[in-house]
Design an enzyme around this catalytic site. Structure first.
Site, PDB file in Angstrom:
ATOM      1  CB  SER A  65      -6.183   3.117 -11.196  1.00  0.00           C
ATOM      2  OG  SER A  65      -7.152   2.932 -10.186  1.00  0.00           O
ATOM      3  CE  LYS A 115      -4.054  -0.075   1.610  1.00  0.00           C
ATOM      4  NZ  LYS A 115      -4.837  -0.527   0.462  1.00  0.00           N
ATOM      5  N   GLY A 116       1.892   1.275   0.793  1.00  0.00           N
ATOM      6  CA  GLY A 116       2.711   2.489   0.878  1.00  0.00           C
ATOM      7  C   GLY A 116       3.358   2.797  -0.461  1.00  0.00           C
ATOM      8  CB  THR A 121     -12.695   5.638  -0.938  1.00  0.00           C
ATOM      9  OG1 THR A 121     -12.298   4.404  -0.331  1.00  0.00           O
ATOM     10  CG2 THR A 121     -11.594   6.678  -0.756  1.00  0.00           C
ATOM     11  CB  THR A 179      -6.591  -4.794  -7.939  1.00  0.00           C
ATOM     12  OG1 THR A 179      -7.439  -5.859  -8.256  1.00  0.00           O
ATOM     13  CG2 THR A 179      -5.606  -5.217  -6.865  1.00  0.00           C
ATOM     14  CG  ASN A 217     -11.422   0.439   2.199  1.00  0.00           C
ATOM     15  OD1 ASN A 217     -11.741   0.146   3.362  1.00  0.00           O
ATOM     16  ND2 ASN A 217     -10.635  -0.332   1.477  1.00  0.00           N
ATOM     17  CG  ASP A 239      -3.055   1.461  -2.071  1.00  0.00           C
ATOM     18  OD1 ASP A 239      -3.528   1.882  -1.004  1.00  0.00           O
ATOM     19  OD2 ASP A 239      -2.622   0.313  -2.229  1.00  0.00           O
TER      20      ASP A 239
HETATM   21  N1  LIG Z   1     -16.028   1.298 -10.404  1.00  0.00           N
HETATM   22  C1  LIG Z   1     -15.441   2.493 -10.230  1.00  0.00           C
HETATM   23  N2  LIG Z   1     -15.717   3.518 -11.055  1.00  0.00           N
HETATM   24  C2  LIG Z   1     -15.139   4.729 -10.898  1.00  0.00           C
HETATM   25  N3  LIG Z   1     -14.271   5.017  -9.901  1.00  0.00           N
HETATM   26  C3  LIG Z   1     -13.967   4.039  -9.043  1.00  0.00           C
HETATM   27  C4  LIG Z   1     -14.525   2.727  -9.135  1.00  0.00           C
HETATM   28  N4  LIG Z   1     -14.040   1.975  -8.128  1.00  0.00           N
HETATM   29  C5  LIG Z   1     -13.198   2.778  -7.434  1.00  0.00           C
HETATM   30  N5  LIG Z   1     -13.150   4.018  -7.967  1.00  0.00           N
HETATM   31  C6  LIG Z   1     -12.355   5.163  -7.494  1.00  0.00           C
HETATM   32  O1  LIG Z   1     -11.362   4.670  -6.608  1.00  0.00           O
HETATM   33  C7  LIG Z   1     -11.570   5.199  -5.279  1.00  0.00           C
HETATM   34  C8  LIG Z   1     -11.235   4.144  -4.250  1.00  0.00           C
HETATM   35  O2  LIG Z   1     -12.049   3.021  -4.472  1.00  0.00           O
HETATM   36  P1  LIG Z   1     -12.498   2.048  -3.273  1.00  0.00           P
HETATM   37  O3  LIG Z   1     -13.362   2.777  -2.319  1.00  0.00           O
HETATM   38  O4  LIG Z   1     -13.061   0.825  -3.918  1.00  0.00           O
HETATM   39  O5  LIG Z   1     -11.106   1.773  -2.579  1.00  0.00           O
HETATM   40  P2  LIG Z   1     -10.543   0.419  -1.953  1.00  0.00           P
HETATM   41  O6  LIG Z   1     -11.693  -0.417  -1.475  1.00  0.00           O
HETATM   42  O7  LIG Z   1      -9.496   0.814  -0.974  1.00  0.00           O
HETATM   43  O8  LIG Z   1      -9.897  -0.241  -3.226  1.00  0.00           O
HETATM   44  P3  LIG Z   1      -8.815  -1.414  -3.286  1.00  0.00           P
HETATM   45  O9  LIG Z   1      -8.808  -2.084  -1.944  1.00  0.00           O
HETATM   46  O10 LIG Z   1      -9.327  -2.264  -4.421  1.00  0.00           O
HETATM   47  O11 LIG Z   1      -7.563  -0.694  -3.619  1.00  0.00           O
HETATM   48  C9  LIG Z   1     -13.015   5.648  -5.254  1.00  0.00           C
HETATM   49  O12 LIG Z   1     -13.203   6.657  -4.283  1.00  0.00           O
HETATM   50  C10 LIG Z   1     -13.182   6.145  -6.689  1.00  0.00           C
HETATM   51  O13 LIG Z   1     -12.592   7.417  -6.839  1.00  0.00           O
HETATM   52  K   LIG Z   2      -6.565  -1.594 -11.420  1.00  0.00           K
END
Ligand SMILES: Nc1ncnc2c1ncn2[C@@H]1O[C@H](COP(=O)(O)OP(=O)(O)OP(=O)(O)O)[C@@H](O)[C@H]1O
Ligand SMILES: [K+]
Length: 254
Positions: free
Chosen positions: A233, A41-42, A167, A197, A131, A201
């Protein structure tokens, strides 16, 4: 050149095997592809921030082994300062001493979350960004929608946070702060997600970039722009391999 974004966090080497199905306990299955990737993550957050043009430094420890050597090379390739990356022959138990001056805002991402997180983290973080899963572990509130995230935000403000971002995947983010205690939804654009995925981050790395380089932007605007970057991403597979470079992004993000 002094680093404007300093990340304290992990470096992980991903050993990825692609198979048609998961093996049962003790079973060997044939794979059709194998690759080694850089994650953690970092480092992910640092790479995203560096690719946007930030002067970054990562504080972490890797092993004194080939994966560790490759990782240090990977950080250098991404233009990240490795002045504070150490290599150890001991078991992988990392500790980090953090010195933060008053100009490097502290953006705390409680991942992986601990239910009994030291309460000082709430008080000393300028921005607390989690998240949905992390939010639930920290507060006991399952987050399924915006209203739940708002409850989390209020609870974390009560614990001493100054500004909370939750998020919400495709829904973007919820933000709430002591200064603006009415929760705000900052939606993400609609995209065709192929692999989410590493999106979290990417978001945190982008936010660190805006905090360091565009400190005059409103927090809502920084979050909106970070949503745009994280949403790029999710349209490519892998973690760091899916993180966009500044040159490939719409220039109105800068
Ligand atoms: N399906 C999507 N469409 C558009 N933006 C997305 C989508 N999924 C994630 N994002 C963007 O990525 C940000 C982080 O996503 P999320 O809340 O799923 O983080 P996370 O659960 O920590 O992700 P991961 O653990 O997979 O890295 C969201 O706030 C949004 O800006
Ligand atoms: K990705």
């Amino acid at each position: 050149m002094a680093a404007q974004v300093v990340v304290v966090g992990s470096c992980m080497t991903d050993l990825v095997s692609l198979t048609t199905r998961l093996p049962k306990a003790g079973e060997t299955v044939l794979g059709h592809k194998f690759f080694i990737g850089f994650g953690g993550k970092g480092a992910n957050q640092c790479v995203q921030s560096a690719r946007l043009g930030a002067n970054t430094s990562l504080i972490c420890k890797v092993g004194k082994d080939s994966f560790g050597n490759d990782y240090v090379e990977n950080l250098k390739k991404n233009g990240i300062s490795t002045a504070f990356v150490d290599q150890t022959t001991d078991a992988a138990t990392g500790t980090a001493s953090i010195i933060v001056n008053s100009e490097v805002k502290t953006l705390f991402n409680p991942a992986p979350a601990l239910a009994d997180l030291d309460p000082q983290f709430y008080i000393y973080s300028d921005i607390f960004c989690c998240n949905e899963t992390e939010a639930e572990i920290l507060t006991g509130i399952p987050v399924g929608n915006l209203e739940d995230a708002e409850k989390v935000g209020r609870m974390l403000l009560e614990r001493g946070c100054k500004l909370v971002i939750v998020t919400l995947g495709a829904e973007g983010c919820m933000m709430i702060s002591v200064e603006e205690p009415i929760p705000k939804h900052v939606p993400a654009g609609k995209v065709r997600a192929v692999d989410t995925t590493g999106a979290g981050d990417s978001f945190v790395g982008a936010l660190a970039f805006y905090l360091a380089y565009y400190p005059k932007l409103s927090m809502e605007e920084m979050i909106r722009k970070s949503n745009c970057i994280a949403s790029v991403s999710v349209q490519a597979s892998g973690t760091q391999s899916s993180y966009p470079y500044r040159k490939d992004l719409p220039q109105d993000l800068f």
